[in-house]
Design a protein around this motif. Structure first.
Motif, PDB file in Angstrom:
ATOM      1  N   LEU A  27      -0.107   0.900  16.800  1.00  0.00           N
ATOM      2  CA  LEU A  27      -0.388   2.173  16.128  1.00  0.00           C
ATOM      3  C   LEU A  27       0.782   3.144  16.268  1.00  0.00           C
ATOM      4  O   LEU A  27       1.116   3.863  15.322  1.00  0.00           O
ATOM      5  N   ALA A  28       1.400   3.172  17.445  1.00  0.00           N
ATOM      6  CA  ALA A  28       2.555   4.063  17.650  1.00  0.00           C
ATOM      7  C   ALA A  28       3.734   3.633  16.779  1.00  0.00           C
ATOM      8  O   ALA A  28       4.390   4.483  16.158  1.00  0.00           O
ATOM      9  N   ALA A  57       3.568   1.963  13.950  1.00  0.00           N
ATOM     10  CA  ALA A  57       3.203   2.277  12.566  1.00  0.00           C
ATOM     11  C   ALA A  57       3.408   3.762  12.286  1.00  0.00           C
ATOM     12  O   ALA A  57       3.969   4.140  11.246  1.00  0.00           O
ATOM     13  N   THR A  58       2.974   4.603  13.199  1.00  0.00           N
ATOM     14  CA  THR A  58       3.096   6.048  13.027  1.00  0.00           C
ATOM     15  C   THR A  58       4.562   6.466  12.954  1.00  0.00           C
ATOM     16  O   THR A  58       4.945   7.270  12.095  1.00  0.00           O
ATOM     17  N   GLY A  68       2.446   0.600   7.530  1.00  0.00           N
ATOM     18  CA  GLY A  68       1.422   0.692   8.575  1.00  0.00           C
ATOM     19  C   GLY A  68       0.637  -0.599   8.722  1.00  0.00           C
ATOM     20  O   GLY A  68       0.361  -1.052   9.836  1.00  0.00           O
ATOM     21  N   THR A  92      -4.701   1.110  11.537  1.00  0.00           N
ATOM     22  CA  THR A  92      -6.032   1.136  12.139  1.00  0.00           C
ATOM     23  C   THR A  92      -6.991   0.228  11.379  1.00  0.00           C
ATOM     24  O   THR A  92      -7.737  -0.551  11.982  1.00  0.00           O
ATOM     25  N   MET A 125       2.973   9.786   8.194  1.00  0.00           N
ATOM     26  CA  MET A 125       2.601   9.267   9.508  1.00  0.00           C
ATOM     27  C   MET A 125       1.112   8.922   9.557  1.00  0.00           C
ATOM     28  O   MET A 125       0.727   7.851  10.058  1.00  0.00           O
ATOM     29  N   VAL A 126       0.286   9.799   9.041  1.00  0.00           N
ATOM     30  CA  VAL A 126      -1.158   9.563   9.070  1.00  0.00           C
ATOM     31  C   VAL A 126      -1.539   8.395   8.164  1.00  0.00           C
ATOM     32  O   VAL A 126      -2.412   7.584   8.500  1.00  0.00           O
ATOM     33  N   LEU A 183      -0.574   5.272  10.058  1.00  0.00           N
ATOM     34  CA  LEU A 183      -1.509   5.112  11.172  1.00  0.00           C
ATOM     35  C   LEU A 183      -2.867   4.630  10.674  1.00  0.00           C
ATOM     36  O   LEU A 183      -3.466   3.716  11.249  1.00  0.00           O
TER      37      LEU A 183
END
Length: 159
Positions: A15-16, A18-19, A110, A50, A42-43, A46
């Motif tokens: 996740l980090a 990807a962000t 992501g 997810t 970024m979102v 993320l």
């Protein structure tokens, strides 16, 4: 069910990454003053990671589950991207196509990070920076303004 710290650490890493990858793309958009910038990209990255991680954790042995999750993310992100596109009638221009496509790419990056395919993610982000930042001066020089495209002119009636 007991909390699995090792599994959580693996999720955190993916996740980090990807962000951060979404942030690289978003930084370029933010620097250019576009509607969707750093935090949006970024979102999006993320969120995509997810969904991919969730899909892989609930697959229950279904080999096609991951592919369906990626397909859903790719289709669903189009709605967010479409919201960044505006047609400016008075100027015969369409704005936001490059931003919409960068949001779509952030979702892909992501998803790739969520799958742990860091090499593919890194190459994709590198290519995005080349296309979005390095090629911008060339694009402007040939008359193709960033995020703008002339609407086609109506056909001329020769009668």
């Amino acid at each position: 069910m007991e909390f699995d710290w090792q599994l959580a650490g693996g999720y955190l890493l993916r996740l980090a990454v990807a962000t951060m990858a979404g942030g690289v793309i978003g930084f370029e958009r933010e620097r250019g003053g576009h509607w969707a910038g750093l935090r949006t990209h970024m979102v999006v990255a993320l969120g995509s990671a997810t969904f991919v991680l969730l899909g892989s954790s609930v697959a229950d042995g279904d080999p096609n589950a991951g592919a369906r999750v990626v397909q859903g993310v790719a289709a669903g992100i189009g709605f967010l991207g479409a919201g960044t596109i505006l047609k400016l009638d008075h100027r015969e221009k369409i704005k936001g196509l490059t931003t919409a496509s960068s949001i779509w790419l952030a979702a892909a990056v992501g998803a790739v990070a969520g799958l742990g395919r860091y090499e593919l993610m890194a190459v994709s982000v590198l290519m995005a920076v080349i296309v979005l930042a390095v090629l911008r001066p060339l694009s402007r020089r040939i008359g193709d303004e960033e995020d703008h495209h002339r609407s086609p002119q109506p056909p001329v009636d020769l009668k």
